[in-house]
Design a protein around this motif. Structure first.
Motif, PDB file in Angstrom:
ATOM      1  N   ILE A 165      -1.569   0.851 -27.312  1.00  0.00           N
ATOM      2  CA  ILE A 165      -2.407   1.640 -26.415  1.00  0.00           C
ATOM      3  C   ILE A 165      -2.981   2.840 -27.158  1.00  0.00           C
ATOM      4  CG2 ILE A 165      -1.142   0.956 -24.333  1.00  0.00           C
ATOM      5  CD1 ILE A 165       0.302   3.684 -24.464  1.00  0.00           C
ATOM      6  N   VAL A 166      -3.945   3.505 -26.534  1.00  0.00           N
ATOM      7  CA  VAL A 166      -4.408   4.789 -27.039  1.00  0.00           C
ATOM      8  C   VAL A 166      -3.200   5.707 -27.090  1.00  0.00           C
ATOM      9  CG1 VAL A 166      -5.879   6.778 -26.548  1.00  0.00           C
ATOM     10  CG2 VAL A 166      -6.727   4.463 -26.107  1.00  0.00           C
ATOM     11  N   GLY A 167      -3.095   6.523 -28.112  1.00  0.00           N
ATOM     12  CA  GLY A 167      -1.915   7.350 -28.341  1.00  0.00           C
ATOM     13  C   GLY A 167      -1.319   8.003 -27.110  1.00  0.00           C
ATOM     14  N   GLU A 168      -0.010   7.871 -26.968  1.00  0.00           N
ATOM     15  CA  GLU A 168       0.742   8.469 -25.853  1.00  0.00           C
ATOM     16  C   GLU A 168       1.954   9.187 -26.435  1.00  0.00           C
ATOM     17  OE1 GLU A 168       2.166  10.181 -23.136  1.00  0.00           O
ATOM     18  OE2 GLU A 168       0.470   9.011 -22.390  1.00  0.00           O
ATOM     19  N   PRO A 169       1.837  10.504 -26.677  1.00  0.00           N
ATOM     20  CA  PRO A 169       2.917  11.242 -27.339  1.00  0.00           C
ATOM     21  C   PRO A 169       4.200  11.345 -26.531  1.00  0.00           C
ATOM     22  CG  PRO A 169       1.234  12.756 -26.544  1.00  0.00           C
ATOM     23  CD  PRO A 169       0.703  11.358 -26.347  1.00  0.00           C
ATOM     24  N   THR A 223       6.039   3.212 -32.263  1.00  0.00           N
ATOM     25  CA  THR A 223       5.426   3.696 -33.507  1.00  0.00           C
ATOM     26  C   THR A 223       4.132   4.405 -33.154  1.00  0.00           C
ATOM     27  OG1 THR A 223       6.333   1.822 -34.743  1.00  0.00           O
ATOM     28  CG2 THR A 223       4.522   3.037 -35.764  1.00  0.00           C
ATOM     29  N   HIS A 224       4.044   5.666 -33.549  1.00  0.00           N
ATOM     30  CA  HIS A 224       2.837   6.456 -33.335  1.00  0.00           C
ATOM     31  C   HIS A 224       2.073   6.500 -34.653  1.00  0.00           C
ATOM     32  CE1 HIS A 224       4.228   7.948 -29.428  1.00  0.00           C
ATOM     33  NE2 HIS A 224       5.419   8.052 -29.986  1.00  0.00           N
ATOM     34  N   THR A 225       0.765   6.226 -34.607  1.00  0.00           N
ATOM     35  CA  THR A 225      -0.041   6.201 -35.816  1.00  0.00           C
ATOM     36  C   THR A 225      -1.330   6.995 -35.612  1.00  0.00           C
ATOM     37  OG1 THR A 225       0.785   3.984 -36.317  1.00  0.00           O
ATOM     38  CG2 THR A 225      -1.192   4.691 -37.489  1.00  0.00           C
ATOM     39  N   LYS A 243       2.124   1.977 -30.607  1.00  0.00           N
ATOM     40  CA  LYS A 243       2.574   0.591 -30.478  1.00  0.00           C
ATOM     41  C   LYS A 243       4.031   0.620 -30.072  1.00  0.00           C
ATOM     42  CE  LYS A 243      -0.646  -1.194 -33.845  1.00  0.00           C
ATOM     43  NZ  LYS A 243      -0.849  -1.931 -35.096  1.00  0.00           N
ATOM     44  N   PHE A 244       4.409  -0.274 -29.143  1.00  0.00           N
ATOM     45  CA  PHE A 244       5.781  -0.263 -28.658  1.00  0.00           C
ATOM     46  C   PHE A 244       6.200  -1.641 -28.179  1.00  0.00           C
ATOM     47  CE2 PHE A 244       2.821   1.033 -25.420  1.00  0.00           C
ATOM     48  CZ  PHE A 244       3.237   0.440 -24.245  1.00  0.00           C
ATOM     49  N   ASN A 245       7.497  -1.855 -28.153  1.00  0.00           N
ATOM     50  CA  ASN A 245       8.087  -3.109 -27.688  1.00  0.00           C
ATOM     51  C   ASN A 245       8.947  -2.832 -26.466  1.00  0.00           C
ATOM     52  OD1 ASN A 245       7.153  -5.023 -29.733  1.00  0.00           O
ATOM     53  ND2 ASN A 245       8.304  -3.726 -31.123  1.00  0.00           N
ATOM     54  N   LEU A 246       8.839  -3.732 -25.497  1.00  0.00           N
ATOM     55  CA  LEU A 246       9.548  -3.596 -24.230  1.00  0.00           C
ATOM     56  C   LEU A 246      10.446  -4.795 -23.992  1.00  0.00           C
ATOM     57  CD1 LEU A 246       6.453  -2.684 -22.000  1.00  0.00           C
ATOM     58  CD2 LEU A 246       8.054  -1.082 -23.068  1.00  0.00           C
TER      59      LEU A 246
END
Length: 75
Positions: free
Chosen positions: A23-27, A54-56, A65-68
C-alpha cells in the motif's frame, strides 16, 4: 497419538488464510497488530494479524509491504 496430532494439525493448517499486501506508505502499521480487511467476501473478510512489515522510501515514493494471517478454524 503423535501421528494423529500431526494429521489433525495438517487439516487445521489448511484453515489458515494468509495475504501479502502493498500500500501507499502507512507509518502506523507494525507487526503484532490486528487489522480489519473488508469487502473481499465473507470467507476472507475479518481481522488479520500483521506478521511482518517493510517500509520503503525510494524514487517512486513511500510504500508499506506487509504479510497477514487469519485463523479461519470454526470450533
Amino acid at each position: 497419538a503423535s501421528d494423529f496430532a500431526k494429521a489433525r494439525l495438517n487439516i487445521l493448517s489448511d484453515k489458515i488464510i494468509t495475504a501479502s499486501c502493498s500500500i501507499v506508505g502507512e507509518p502506523n502499521l507494525f507487526p503484532g497488530q490486528y487489522v480489519s480487511v473488508e469487502g473481499v467476501g465473507e470467507h476472507l473478510s475479518g481481522k488479520y494479524y500483521v506478521m511482518d512489515v517493510t517500509h520503503t522510501i525510494d524514487g517512486t515514493g513511500y510504500t508499506t509491504k506487509f504479510n497477514l494471517s487469519k485463523n479461519n478454524i470454526k470450533i
